[in-house]
Scaffold this motif. Sequence first.
Motif, PDB file in Angstrom:
ATOM      1  N   UNK A 267      39.642  30.683  48.700  1.00  6.74           N
ATOM      2  CA  UNK A 267      40.757  30.640  49.640  1.00  6.74           C
ATOM      3  C   UNK A 267      40.420  31.182  51.004  1.00  6.74           C
ATOM      4  N   UNK A 268      41.463  31.498  51.749  1.00  7.72           N
ATOM      5  CA  UNK A 268      41.293  31.956  53.123  1.00  7.72           C
ATOM      6  C   UNK A 268      40.431  33.212  53.157  1.00  7.72           C
ATOM      7  N   UNK A 269      39.580  33.258  54.146  1.00 10.85           N
ATOM      8  CA  UNK A 269      38.745  34.433  54.298  1.00 10.85           C
ATOM      9  C   UNK A 269      37.502  34.429  53.436  1.00 10.85           C
ATOM     10  N   UNK A 270      37.357  33.393  52.559  1.00 12.51           N
ATOM     11  CA  UNK A 270      36.196  33.366  51.697  1.00 12.51           C
ATOM     12  C   UNK A 270      34.930  33.127  52.498  1.00 12.51           C
ATOM     13  N   UNK A 271      33.856  33.820  52.139  1.00 15.35           N
ATOM     14  CA  UNK A 271      32.585  33.613  52.816  1.00 15.35           C
ATOM     15  C   UNK A 271      32.060  32.224  52.478  1.00 15.35           C
ATOM     16  N   UNK A 272      31.303  31.634  53.368  1.00 12.95           N
ATOM     17  CA  UNK A 272      30.823  30.267  53.172  1.00 12.95           C
ATOM     18  C   UNK A 272      30.004  30.145  51.893  1.00 12.95           C
ATOM     19  N   UNK A 273      29.275  31.187  51.534  1.00 14.00           N
ATOM     20  CA  UNK A 273      28.435  31.117  50.346  1.00 14.00           C
ATOM     21  C   UNK A 273      29.134  31.525  49.074  1.00 14.00           C
ATOM     22  N   UNK A 274      30.406  31.874  49.151  1.00 11.71           N
ATOM     23  CA  UNK A 274      31.131  32.310  47.973  1.00 11.71           C
ATOM     24  C   UNK A 274      31.424  31.088  47.096  1.00 11.71           C
ATOM     25  N   UNK A 275      31.019  31.135  45.831  1.00 13.68           N
ATOM     26  CA  UNK A 275      31.144  29.971  44.978  1.00 13.68           C
ATOM     27  C   UNK A 275      32.538  29.828  44.382  1.00 13.68           C
ATOM     28  N   UNK A 276      33.215  30.908  44.113  1.00 15.46           N
ATOM     29  CA  UNK A 276      34.562  30.834  43.587  1.00 15.46           C
ATOM     30  C   UNK A 276      35.318  32.055  44.073  1.00 15.46           C
ATOM     31  N   UNK A 277      36.525  31.824  44.587  1.00 11.45           N
ATOM     32  CA  UNK A 277      37.293  32.920  45.144  1.00 11.45           C
ATOM     33  C   UNK A 277      37.954  33.766  44.075  1.00 11.45           C
ATOM     34  N   UNK A 278      38.441  34.940  44.485  1.00 10.69           N
ATOM     35  CA  UNK A 278      39.049  35.863  43.549  1.00 10.69           C
ATOM     36  C   UNK A 278      40.327  35.307  42.940  1.00 10.69           C
ATOM     37  N   UNK A 279      41.107  34.542  43.722  1.00  6.94           N
ATOM     38  CA  UNK A 279      42.362  33.986  43.204  1.00  6.94           C
ATOM     39  C   UNK A 279      42.083  32.941  42.135  1.00  6.94           C
ATOM     40  N   UNK A 280      41.222  31.974  42.450  1.00  5.52           N
ATOM     41  CA  UNK A 280      40.918  30.937  41.464  1.00  5.52           C
ATOM     42  C   UNK A 280      40.248  31.525  40.232  1.00  5.52           C
ATOM     43  N   UNK A 281      39.407  32.533  40.416  1.00  2.37           N
ATOM     44  CA  UNK A 281      38.782  33.189  39.275  1.00  2.37           C
ATOM     45  C   UNK A 281      39.843  33.811  38.373  1.00  2.37           C
ATOM     46  N   UNK A 282      40.785  34.525  38.970  1.00  2.26           N
ATOM     47  CA  UNK A 282      41.841  35.173  38.195  1.00  2.26           C
ATOM     48  C   UNK A 282      42.683  34.150  37.454  1.00  2.26           C
ATOM     49  N   UNK A 283      43.005  33.040  38.117  1.00  2.00           N
ATOM     50  CA  UNK A 283      43.872  32.030  37.508  1.00  2.00           C
ATOM     51  C   UNK A 283      43.189  31.355  36.327  1.00  2.00           C
ATOM     52  N   UNK A 284      41.951  30.885  36.491  1.00  2.00           N
ATOM     53  CA  UNK A 284      41.306  30.163  35.394  1.00  2.00           C
ATOM     54  C   UNK A 284      41.014  31.078  34.218  1.00  2.00           C
ATOM     55  N   UNK A 285      40.903  32.362  34.461  1.00  2.00           N
ATOM     56  CA  UNK A 285      40.668  33.293  33.355  1.00  2.00           C
ATOM     57  C   UNK A 285      41.962  33.730  32.678  1.00  2.00           C
ATOM     58  N   UNK A 286      43.074  33.667  33.380  1.00  2.00           N
ATOM     59  CA  UNK A 286      44.312  34.240  32.845  1.00  2.00           C
ATOM     60  C   UNK A 286      45.270  33.223  32.259  1.00  2.00           C
ATOM     61  N   UNK A 287      45.308  32.001  32.773  1.00  2.00           N
ATOM     62  CA  UNK A 287      46.311  31.048  32.306  1.00  2.00           C
ATOM     63  C   UNK A 287      45.716  30.110  31.254  1.00  2.00           C
ATOM     64  N   UNK A 288      46.566  29.648  30.359  1.00  2.00           N
ATOM     65  CA  UNK A 288      46.151  28.677  29.347  1.00  2.00           C
ATOM     66  C   UNK A 288      46.699  27.288  29.647  1.00  2.00           C
ATOM     67  N   UNK A 289      47.477  27.176  30.697  1.00  2.00           N
ATOM     68  CA  UNK A 289      47.925  25.871  31.165  1.00  2.00           C
ATOM     69  C   UNK A 289      46.710  25.109  31.695  1.00  2.00           C
ATOM     70  N   UNK A 290      46.613  23.789  31.462  1.00  2.00           N
ATOM     71  CA  UNK A 290      45.503  23.024  32.047  1.00  2.00           C
ATOM     72  C   UNK A 290      45.386  23.318  33.546  1.00  2.00           C
ATOM     73  N   UNK A 291      44.167  23.617  33.982  1.00  2.00           N
ATOM     74  CA  UNK A 291      43.947  24.044  35.367  1.00  2.00           C
ATOM     75  C   UNK A 291      42.817  23.240  35.984  1.00  2.00           C
ATOM     76  N   UNK A 292      43.077  22.716  37.176  1.00  2.00           N
ATOM     77  CA  UNK A 292      42.041  22.017  37.938  1.00  2.00           C
ATOM     78  C   UNK A 292      41.595  22.898  39.094  1.00  2.00           C
ATOM     79  N   UNK A 293      40.300  23.127  39.182  1.00  2.00           N
ATOM     80  CA  UNK A 293      39.723  23.825  40.326  1.00  2.00           C
ATOM     81  C   UNK A 293      39.150  22.762  41.254  1.00  2.00           C
ATOM     82  N   UNK A 294      39.681  22.708  42.479  1.00  2.00           N
ATOM     83  CA  UNK A 294      39.284  21.666  43.431  1.00  2.00           C
ATOM     84  C   UNK A 294      37.940  22.021  44.045  1.00  2.00           C
ATOM     85  N   UNK A 295      36.901  21.375  43.573  1.00  2.00           N
ATOM     86  CA  UNK A 295      35.566  21.567  44.122  1.00  2.00           C
ATOM     87  C   UNK A 295      35.099  20.260  44.736  1.00  2.00           C
TER      88      UNK A 295
END
Length: 297
Positions: A267-295
């Motif tokens: 997300x916003x403020x992420x460094x260019x070399x950051x592969x996955x942000x803290x928000x998306x990391x938290x979401x894919x690890x915490x929710x069991x609803x089908x989740x798409x990470x837009x890469x």
Amino acid sequence: MSDSVTHRGVVVAVDGSAPSKAATAWATHDAAMRNLPLTLVHVVVPVAPSAAISPEFAFPSDYFTWQEDQAARVLDEARRIVEDAPDEAKPRVVNTEVLHGGAVSALVDLSKDADMVVVGSRGLGAFSRVLLGSVSTGLVHHAHCPVAVIHDDAPEVGEDAPVLVGIDGSPASIAATEIAFDEASRRGVDLIALHAWRDITTVYELPGLDVKRLQEEAQLALSEQLAGFGERYPDVSVHKVVVADRPSRQLIEHAKSAQLVVVGSHGRGGFAGMLLGSVSTAVVHAVKTPTIVARSG
């Protein structure tokens, strides 16, 4: 779009595990809905002898034949899941592939020629308490296309449950918004566009901070980002949610009543070399609803 991308379409990694079977069923429906080919992929991972075994150790001569037989069995099981889907939820083209090598590296390489890669949350041999296995974790960090992570114990929601997307104005968020609108349109459901603008816990304690003005600016920014999509997808009813809270906490809470969650890779403020942000990391690890990470590549 190249012929190879058109050929592979939605790729789903299969290994015979319960999450893999759930991923196959989800991918089948999504590929049919988007009129894309479905590619069932099984990776045969080379096995090296343990250091404790003699260097002269040789696998039984029929071991590698057994591996290939297992791959064929797993792919046959996955194809039966596809065939058992209702006719209107079956892709017109279904392909199978057997790859050899490391599971993550093989699937990441394949993702260069896919519209989406779908993977179960855990594979065979994963500890039951682990929310994401090594393959799903590797893909959401390194794939060259969107990655859908599917749990076999996803919460049951109605077919009219909305799609949820997290929006923060970043390029990755815009890509997530595109996917979310498309998925909501094809499913004929509403879209919840969530913007949580408070990244720090002490925002209300900062002297001279006009929280009301910040909230109004956040609402305006969300409306501006959604404007173009609303024109392209007039059939999608959008519910805007703007809150002064941490994005991950709000996305995890709203995911409970959604049929699909879409987030950006960072997300916003992420460094260019950051592969996955803290928000998306938290979401894919915490929710069991089908989740798409837009890469993207």
